[in-house]
Design a protein around this motif. Sequence first.
Motif, PDB file in Angstrom:
ATOM      1  N   CYS A  38       0.784  -1.212   0.063  1.00  0.00           N
ATOM      2  CA  CYS A  38       0.026  -0.068   0.001  1.00  0.00           C
ATOM      3  C   CYS A  38       0.733   1.291  -0.025  1.00  0.00           C
ATOM      4  N   ASP A  39       0.354   2.445  -0.488  1.00  0.00           N
ATOM      5  CA  ASP A  39       1.039   3.687  -0.409  1.00  0.00           C
ATOM      6  C   ASP A  39       1.052   3.822   1.287  1.00  0.00           C
ATOM      7  N   CYS A  40       1.860   4.768   1.656  1.00  0.00           N
ATOM      8  CA  CYS A  40       1.984   4.903   3.085  1.00  0.00           C
ATOM      9  C   CYS A  40       2.695   6.178   3.314  1.00  0.00           C
ATOM     10  N   TYR A  41       2.391   6.913   4.551  1.00  0.00           N
ATOM     11  CA  TYR A  41       2.827   8.298   4.909  1.00  0.00           C
ATOM     12  C   TYR A  41       3.018   8.001   6.447  1.00  0.00           C
ATOM     13  N   ILE A  42       3.634   8.911   7.102  1.00  0.00           N
ATOM     14  CA  ILE A  42       3.973   9.112   8.486  1.00  0.00           C
ATOM     15  C   ILE A  42       3.168  10.280   9.140  1.00  0.00           C
ATOM     16  N   LEU A  43       2.554  10.030   9.994  1.00  0.00           N
ATOM     17  CA  LEU A  43       1.781  11.074  10.789  1.00  0.00           C
ATOM     18  C   LEU A  43       2.631  11.390  12.259  1.00  0.00           C
ATOM     19  N   GLY A  44       2.957  12.357  12.449  1.00  0.00           N
ATOM     20  CA  GLY A  44       3.439  12.870  13.587  1.00  0.00           C
ATOM     21  C   GLY A  44       2.626  13.611  14.750  1.00  0.00           C
ATOM     22  N   THR A  45       2.621  13.280  15.843  1.00  0.00           N
ATOM     23  CA  THR A  45       1.780  13.964  16.740  1.00  0.00           C
ATOM     24  C   THR A  45       2.474  14.249  17.903  1.00  0.00           C
ATOM     25  N   LEU A  46       2.720  15.626  18.341  1.00  0.00           N
ATOM     26  CA  LEU A  46       3.173  16.328  19.396  1.00  0.00           C
ATOM     27  C   LEU A  46       2.307  16.685  20.417  1.00  0.00           C
ATOM     28  N   VAL A  47       2.436  16.014  21.642  1.00  0.00           N
ATOM     29  CA  VAL A  47       1.615  16.394  22.681  1.00  0.00           C
ATOM     30  C   VAL A  47       2.308  17.457  23.734  1.00  0.00           C
ATOM     31  N   SER A  48       1.891  18.446  23.974  1.00  0.00           N
ATOM     32  CA  SER A  48       2.714  19.369  25.111  1.00  0.00           C
ATOM     33  C   SER A  48       1.957  20.151  26.053  1.00  0.00           C
ATOM     34  N   LYS A  49       2.142  20.870  26.713  1.00  0.00           N
ATOM     35  CA  LYS A  49       1.365  21.692  27.683  1.00  0.00           C
ATOM     36  C   LYS A  49       0.494  22.549  26.821  1.00  0.00           C
ATOM     37  N   SER A  50       0.782  23.036  25.683  1.00  0.00           N
ATOM     38  CA  SER A  50       0.140  24.088  24.831  1.00  0.00           C
ATOM     39  C   SER A  50      -0.902  23.206  24.028  1.00  0.00           C
ATOM     40  N   GLY A  51      -0.929  22.123  24.168  1.00  0.00           N
ATOM     41  CA  GLY A  51      -1.854  21.236  23.181  1.00  0.00           C
ATOM     42  C   GLY A  51      -1.556  20.380  22.579  1.00  0.00           C
ATOM     43  N   THR A  52      -2.103  19.784  21.381  1.00  0.00           N
ATOM     44  CA  THR A  52      -1.773  18.888  20.633  1.00  0.00           C
ATOM     45  C   THR A  52      -1.249  19.306  19.054  1.00  0.00           C
ATOM     46  N   THR A  53      -0.229  19.083  18.418  1.00  0.00           N
ATOM     47  CA  THR A  53       0.064  19.486  17.006  1.00  0.00           C
ATOM     48  C   THR A  53       0.287  18.190  16.349  1.00  0.00           C
ATOM     49  N   GLU A  54      -0.088  18.403  15.123  1.00  0.00           N
ATOM     50  CA  GLU A  54       0.090  17.198  13.984  1.00  0.00           C
ATOM     51  C   GLU A  54       0.875  17.740  12.872  1.00  0.00           C
ATOM     52  N   ALA A  55       1.644  16.606  12.168  1.00  0.00           N
ATOM     53  CA  ALA A  55       2.259  16.995  11.028  1.00  0.00           C
ATOM     54  C   ALA A  55       2.358  15.815  10.051  1.00  0.00           C
ATOM     55  N   GLN A  56       2.258  15.833   8.843  1.00  0.00           N
ATOM     56  CA  GLN A  56       2.077  14.685   8.167  1.00  0.00           C
ATOM     57  C   GLN A  56       3.076  14.686   6.935  1.00  0.00           C
ATOM     58  N   THR A  57       3.703  13.359   6.349  1.00  0.00           N
ATOM     59  CA  THR A  57       4.680  13.456   5.324  1.00  0.00           C
ATOM     60  C   THR A  57       3.684  13.529   4.211  1.00  0.00           C
ATOM     61  N   VAL A  58       4.042  13.560   2.827  1.00  0.00           N
ATOM     62  CA  VAL A  58       3.395  13.163   1.761  1.00  0.00           C
ATOM     63  C   VAL A  58       3.164  11.776   1.618  1.00  0.00           C
ATOM     64  N   LEU A  59       2.298  11.150   0.907  1.00  0.00           N
ATOM     65  CA  LEU A  59       1.909  10.032   0.579  1.00  0.00           C
ATOM     66  C   LEU A  59       2.918   9.573  -0.482  1.00  0.00           C
ATOM     67  N   LYS A  60       3.686   8.224  -0.200  1.00  0.00           N
ATOM     68  CA  LYS A  60       4.739   7.608  -0.891  1.00  0.00           C
ATOM     69  C   LYS A  60       4.199   6.269  -1.611  1.00  0.00           C
TER      70      LYS A  60
END
Length: 272
Positions: A37-59
């Motif tokens: 399957c095509d795939c990607y990486i989802l990054g999730t950072l949880v800190s005191k300020s809340g949750t932030t996400e970043a995602q790679t392109v689909l490969k």
Amino acid sequence: MSASCNQVPELRYSLGYDQQKAELCVAFLEGDQDAGCDCYILGTLVSKSGTTEAQTVLKKKVHHIIWEEALLFPLAEEEVLEGMLTLTLRNCDRFSRHSIVGEIKLSLANVAEPFRMAQWEKLKTPEKEPDAGCGEILLSISYLPAANRLLVVLIKAKNLHSKHLKDLMGKDVSVKVTLKHQSLKLKKKQTKRAKHKINPVWNEMIMFEVPHELLRASSVELEMLSQDGLGQSQSLGKCSLGLHATGTERNHWEEMLRNPRRQIAMWHQLHM
């Protein structure tokens, strides 16, 4: 480094922190997994300020994958030691069905100096799908330059949650889509109603006319709506796509700008 088909998938990554920009950087991303399957990486950072996400392109599906990009997360220096980062490798099949291959959870307090060493680590299978807050929505966006048309296809949602869930179960659910230019709301449209299930399906296209010169400063806001027993609309969550946003919501818009005429599909978390 490679993994055979019988081995647990692995991910290579390097962490760095930029004090001047107050930003966590995850770079040198590589993965080994069974091709399929095509795939990607989802990054999730949880800190005191809340949750932030970043995602790679689909490969595209290959056994060994290299992502040239880095994942960037705003993070104040005083919050670094309490930060928790999750890197999730996800598959996406030709029907835009997403599944989790595995994940790595990193407490930034345990990350050894010099904080930049690239390393391989085996992915662990999560015991359950991660909590998606208010739920997630899958949609595709594309822009047709010759016609000045922005197409938004609302595909489906999953794991919808609400404090009113019991009252709303079985009621109609729709998605309100608002086109904005900077902070000005230009147009609103709404999907047909689907019966409220945890995972409703629409498969509906909404079209807006947007001149190309306004596209970069435009955005699309989506709000999931349901009706309670009194006929009042209840919001189940929102998300907003555009260059003003962060994480996957910004990445999706950037991918659309880079790939005119191509439908780009991504999952987005809903927030209250």
